[in-house]
Design a protein around this motif. Sequence first.
Motif, mmCIF file in Angstrom:
data_model
loop_
_atom_site.group_PDB
_atom_site.id
_atom_site.type_symbol
_atom_site.label_atom_id
_atom_site.label_comp_id
_atom_site.label_asym_id
_atom_site.label_seq_id
_atom_site.Cartn_x
_atom_site.Cartn_y
_atom_site.Cartn_z
ATOM 1 N N UNK A 123 0.836 -1.191 0.000
ATOM 2 C CA UNK A 123 0.000 0.000 0.000
ATOM 3 C C UNK A 123 0.872 1.243 0.000
ATOM 4 N N UNK A 124 0.213 2.393 -0.250
ATOM 5 C CA UNK A 124 0.958 3.641 -0.328
ATOM 6 C C UNK A 124 0.474 4.588 0.767
ATOM 7 N N UNK A 125 1.361 4.947 1.655
ATOM 8 C CA UNK A 125 1.037 5.937 2.673
ATOM 9 C C UNK A 125 2.144 6.971 2.729
ATOM 10 N N UNK A 126 1.767 8.201 3.021
ATOM 11 C CA UNK A 126 2.770 9.256 3.117
ATOM 12 C C UNK A 126 3.609 9.086 4.382
ATOM 13 N N UNK A 127 3.015 8.475 5.398
ATOM 14 C CA UNK A 127 3.708 8.323 6.672
ATOM 15 C C UNK A 127 4.166 6.877 6.838
ATOM 16 N N UNK A 128 5.344 6.692 7.393
ATOM 17 C CA UNK A 128 5.868 5.345 7.593
ATOM 18 C C UNK A 128 5.135 4.682 8.757
ATOM 19 N N UNK A 132 -11.044 7.679 -4.854
ATOM 20 C CA UNK A 132 -9.652 7.518 -5.280
ATOM 21 C C UNK A 132 -9.599 7.442 -6.798
ATOM 22 N N UNK A 133 -8.982 8.452 -7.409
ATOM 23 C CA UNK A 133 -8.889 8.477 -8.866
ATOM 24 C C UNK A 133 -7.457 8.228 -9.332
ATOM 25 N N UNK A 134 -6.671 7.548 -8.502
ATOM 26 C CA UNK A 134 -5.274 7.288 -8.864
ATOM 27 C C UNK A 134 -5.230 6.580 -10.215
ATOM 28 N N UNK A 135 -4.393 7.074 -11.102
ATOM 29 C CA UNK A 135 -4.216 6.431 -12.399
ATOM 30 C C UNK A 135 -5.270 6.818 -13.434
ATOM 31 N N UNK A 136 -6.228 7.619 -13.037
ATOM 32 C CA UNK A 136 -7.279 8.036 -13.974
ATOM 33 C C UNK A 136 -6.744 9.167 -14.846
ATOM 34 N N UNK A 137 -6.616 8.871 -16.134
ATOM 35 C CA UNK A 137 -5.963 9.853 -17.015
ATOM 36 C C UNK A 137 -6.819 11.063 -17.339
ATOM 37 N N UNK A 138 -8.096 10.986 -17.043
ATOM 38 C CA UNK A 138 -8.952 12.138 -17.327
ATOM 39 C C UNK A 138 -8.729 13.265 -16.329
ATOM 40 N N UNK A 139 -8.115 12.949 -15.206
ATOM 41 C CA UNK A 139 -7.922 13.972 -14.167
ATOM 42 C C UNK A 139 -6.927 15.034 -14.640
ATOM 43 N N UNK A 198 -9.913 15.782 -9.409
ATOM 44 C CA UNK A 198 -9.814 14.871 -8.266
ATOM 45 C C UNK A 198 -9.646 15.722 -7.016
ATOM 46 N N UNK A 199 -10.650 15.709 -6.186
ATOM 47 C CA UNK A 199 -10.603 16.475 -4.943
ATOM 48 C C UNK A 199 -10.269 15.537 -3.788
ATOM 49 N N UNK A 243 -5.322 13.018 1.738
ATOM 50 C CA UNK A 243 -5.631 11.717 2.334
ATOM 51 C C UNK A 243 -5.846 10.623 1.283
ATOM 52 N N UNK A 244 -6.443 10.966 0.155
ATOM 53 C CA UNK A 244 -6.791 9.941 -0.825
ATOM 54 C C UNK A 244 -5.566 9.384 -1.535
ATOM 55 N N UNK A 245 -4.777 10.272 -2.137
ATOM 56 C CA UNK A 245 -3.619 9.804 -2.913
ATOM 57 C C UNK A 245 -2.382 9.656 -2.045
ATOM 58 N N UNK A 246 -2.354 10.346 -0.911
ATOM 59 C CA UNK A 246 -1.185 10.416 -0.033
ATOM 60 C C UNK A 246 -0.031 11.178 -0.712
ATOM 61 N N UNK A 247 -0.329 11.871 -1.805
ATOM 62 C CA UNK A 247 0.684 12.679 -2.493
ATOM 63 C C UNK A 247 0.828 14.035 -1.804
#
Lengths: 631, 233
Positions: A4-9, A31-38, A73-74, A98-102
């Motif tokens: 999984x992907x989290x910003x925090x260890x 979660x719209x990760x990888x959605x190219x329309x964004x 993507x909000x 929170x959603x993408x952790x980016x």
Amino acid sequence: MKEYKLALSDEVLMQVEKPARYIGNEVNSVNKAGDERVAIRFAMCFPDVYEIGMSHLGIQILYDMLNGWEDVWCERVYSPWLDLDRIMRKEHIPLFGLESQDPIKDFDFLGITLQYEMCYTNILQLLELAGLPLYATERTAEQPIVIGGGPCSYNPEPIADFFDLFYIGEGETRYRELLDLYKAHKEKGLDRDAFLREAASIPGMYVPKFYRTEYKDDGTIASFSPVYEELPKTISKEMVKDVSNTYYPMKPVVPFIKVTQDRVVLEIQRGCIRGCRFCQAGQLYRPVRERDVEVMKRYAMEMLKNTGHEEISLSSLSSSDYTDLKELVYFLIEECKKRSINISLPSLRIDAFSLDVMSKVQDIKKSSLTFAPEAGSQRLRDVINKGLSEETILKGSALAFQGGWSRVKLYFMLGLPTETEEDIRGIADLSNKIAATYFEVVPKEERKNGSVQIVASSSFFIPKPFTPFQWSPMNTREEFIDKAQTVKKAVREQINQKRIKYNWHEADVSMIEGLLARGDRKLSKVIEKVYRKGALFESWSEHFHYDLWLEALKECGLSLDFYTTRERSLEEIFPWDFLDCGVTKAFLIREWKQALEEKESPNCKQKCLGCGAARYGVGVCVEEKAAKAAE
Amino acid sequence: MRVRIKFSKHGVVKFIGHLDIMRYFQKAIRRSGIDIAYSSGFSPHQIMSFAAPLGVGYCSNGEYMDIEVNSHQGSDQMLTALNEVMVEGIEVLSVVALPDHAGNAMASVAAAGYTIEWKEGYEPLADLEKTVEAFLNRDTIPVVKQTKKSELSLDLKPGIYELTAKENCLYFLVDASSSGNIKPTLLLEALYRFAGQEFDPLAVQITREETYTALIDGERRTLVPLDAVGEKF
Ligand code: SF4
């Protein structure tokens, strides 16, 4: 092993209190990760802790609206609590969605909602943890556009320097236009100022750096004007005309941890007909627009199904004034009973209907009646236009006591304009009369639940922009404390004093709220200083430090009294005068004068006062008035 | 009818604590439309009980809860309906009906199996296999357990039913009953101390593989997964 992907260890998350605040992944989160329309990444920030921010309906509405558009993507962002704040600073971890952790420093927009003044230092925390300059003028093309909205944006001046843009009014109407403009600019390579300059011409948008304030020697405003010709001199609020036919989140995000508002929230109407003169929301959201009751029923059922919440509540400024309240409430009682769902009632005017409803959805022994007389005497209630008489309160209490209730909560304000010692002592008096009513109407043998219990609370009055009281001086801190002591003593003198409990809010924080509520642009520096001195989460009384504000004001050569206790003339230009919230200044002046003459005004359903909001041509303004209908 | 539900917990949801997992399932069951039974009173609550609480940070392949339902459309439908409303990381693995005589999930727990893996950036215990062998070869495995009020000395050995090391992983099956529960970290601390090292809880990922109940047949005690006592319906 780590899939999984989290910003925090793990190390960080295992160290902090409530790690679930920071991992996202909640039911109905998008979660719209990888959605190219964004094409646009939007961070919707609430400058307070997760449990508070997650309870806010406005954010859920905008989150749903923005994510409903395929090119946006909000994500949500809340203030990291003090424990994580420390770690993020030490380890240079950038603030993330929170959603993408980016990291949000790479997003297109940072939307910050402004719900109360005491969150202002947390705005700076969000910006700093994100890795962005605090001041708008220092941001570069790659950095997100920082946009503010919500009730405090009706006087954005104290925080104006930190924002690129403010959206004035209800968020449902202009975001699409704004985002399209942004997209067009982004395609040709974003020039921040060029974008902002065009954005400033979209209705409701205010770009503070394109406006200049000149001050007089006495510190008040001499002039306020745009630096470019084409920009509007006045910015009018945005408003949803058809509230039954707009965005509403059918699938609100369901948090894992318990939050303040852990339930389905049904906003039945916007605005308020009452026109209490101290109340800002009552003016800002004019005119009242009710939502269709059939729509509300459908929303309720669908949202309960989509969230699995075990409770539903109604939200509005004054639910008793909603035309189809009976129909809606009885519908909910029946449907919720079948599904074992609780109904959390808003505070209602006490009458046969509300008591019937209360007895059906609450345990009478545990629930209490609530009255908000706001002032202790009829004279002062007329001044503030609170159409609640002593007779109504005592009759309502008598009815409820006979029905088995024995707890009463009363809400008051101290420091209202024209207040005298008699008005103040009236708080104790009224409390006593309610207790006496209990002993009058409930025979001895029926006094089961340990007799009557009255809790009177008072807050301190803070004059707010766009209210008839915006000209009123605020009391000093010492006056506030004296007044609370007067009430306390007066309560002790009552015959039924043992049955009355009196609480009051802290005066310090009210003073600073007063400072920020009617503040001007000079305060940006003060807020920054207070933040640099370590202030955060100041809406939490244990984290509020009055002395930091006094220090910072002194360092900036500014005086608290200038903003709070000073008498303002009708001619003075206020920092927020360039905004048009729907009601005219002429109307506010009329109401201010009526107040000083101790005269009540009718509500919007009785008679139109010509406040200015009729220009929208919707809601209560276009309904037939009771006064007319009676003719 | 009483129904036992088995689920797994992986990924980011490992940071959701036990109480919040309970709240999560209460809401999930409402979303799924399962006809769960409620208690009576002013705020009715779902009739639901969980087996053994799982610590924050742990993953699991064998969590259990019991619910009471008024009506149903078979276990397969229930399993599908639940999985349709789960978040990523939580999966319902089995749904069975409990016979009347079966005890509730919590009281039934006798043992649990755990896998221990070392996280990226942390070194596994040196000479893992040999250390484990020597650790087990003793007559007693004394540990000191810190309770709220005092320190308690006890012997872990009778509660360790299995302990194996393989390719830098540990697996153990231990007592998880209410009277003799051995926390995985207590065992790991003892092992590290035996090896002369200090245990860092952040170094390992603990996964509960299964939760077991004991079937008693005269002298014989067999451990079976908690859902083995029920049947599909
Ligand atoms: S225009 Fe009249 S009816 Fe409309 S909000 Fe103002 S006072 Fe009320």
